[in-house]
Scaffold this active site. Structure first.
Site, mmCIF file in Angstrom:
data_model
loop_
_atom_site.group_PDB
_atom_site.id
_atom_site.type_symbol
_atom_site.label_atom_id
_atom_site.label_comp_id
_atom_site.label_asym_id
_atom_site.label_seq_id
_atom_site.Cartn_x
_atom_site.Cartn_y
_atom_site.Cartn_z
ATOM 1 C CG ASP A 67 -19.087 1.324 -13.734
ATOM 2 O OD1 ASP A 67 -19.133 2.009 -12.689
ATOM 3 O OD2 ASP A 67 -18.628 1.744 -14.811
ATOM 4 N NE ARG A 68 -23.864 7.228 -13.259
ATOM 5 C CZ ARG A 68 -24.027 8.351 -12.558
ATOM 6 N NH1 ARG A 68 -25.101 8.518 -11.794
ATOM 7 N NH2 ARG A 68 -23.104 9.299 -12.607
ATOM 8 C CG ASP A 69 -20.573 7.576 -14.509
ATOM 9 O OD1 ASP A 69 -21.758 7.659 -14.877
ATOM 10 O OD2 ASP A 69 -20.148 8.106 -13.469
#
Length: 199
Positions: free
Chosen positions: A25-27
């Site tokens: 995942d990023r954020d």
């Protein structure tokens, strides 16, 4: 989707020379969680992430970025804004090829999900395309949708605490405990734990 599951399961037994992979995942996982982030200048990479990802690459582990960005379909920002934030993160990572694949999922939670987590579609497609070793694939993220995407794809999951799950989902701790999901306070430690598990 049923055909993807069928191909995924049929390939589980043939793991010889198939690479391991991390789906990230990023954020709230790799960068600081800012709700509906769309300004590249606000991208802040978490400490230790670059070296952890570099260690994974040195070990021959494939890396895939899988990020929900419903702000696009909600009209809060454009796909180009989301791509610009990704590009800023890639620049901060300063790795020759940070990811083997990237998926920006623009659907909102009100729409029928295609790639939006918790849909496992992107994970399943990458497993098939890259002939990944299912038993050595791990989804790492900071929210329930990250964990459910990995669980639906029947791969390992590891949670990062302190992101969207903790700030937006009051049942997140209980969910993790109920499913026995390993928890870490940073992506750095989560990635390194995943490497120990799959090597």
């Amino acid at each position: 989707m049923d055909q993807l599951y069928k191909q995924h399961l049929e390939g589980e037994s043939d793991s010889f020379d198939q690479p391991a992979a991390l789906f990230l995942d990023r954020d709230g996982t790799l960068i600081e969680h800012i709700r509906y982030l769309h300004d590249p200048k606000k991208v802040r990479l978490f400490s230790g992430v670059r070296s952890a990802l570099q260690s994974a690459q040195y070990a021959g582990v494939r890396l895939f970025l899988h990020t929900n960005q419903s702000g696009v379909s909600r009209g809060y920002f454009t796909l180009e804004d989301a791509i610009a934030c990704n590009d800023r993160m890639f620049s901060l990572l300063n790795l020759e090829k940070p990811f083997d694949g990237t998926k920006i999922c623009t659907e909102s939670s009100a729409e029928q999900p295609v790639y939006r987590k918790p849909s496992p579609r992107y994970i399943l497609e990458m497993i098939q395309l890259h002939r990944l070793d299912v038993e050595r694939c791990v989804m790492i993220g900071d929210s329930r949708s990250d964990m459910e995407a990995g669980m639906h794809a029947k791969i390992n999951v590891i949670a990062v605490r302190g992101g969207a799950g903790d700030s937006e989902d009051p049942d997140w701790p209980a969910f993790l405990e109920a499913h026995g999901i390993p928890q870490f306070q940073s992506a750095d430690t989560a990635i390194r734990a995943a490497l120990e598990r799959i090597q």
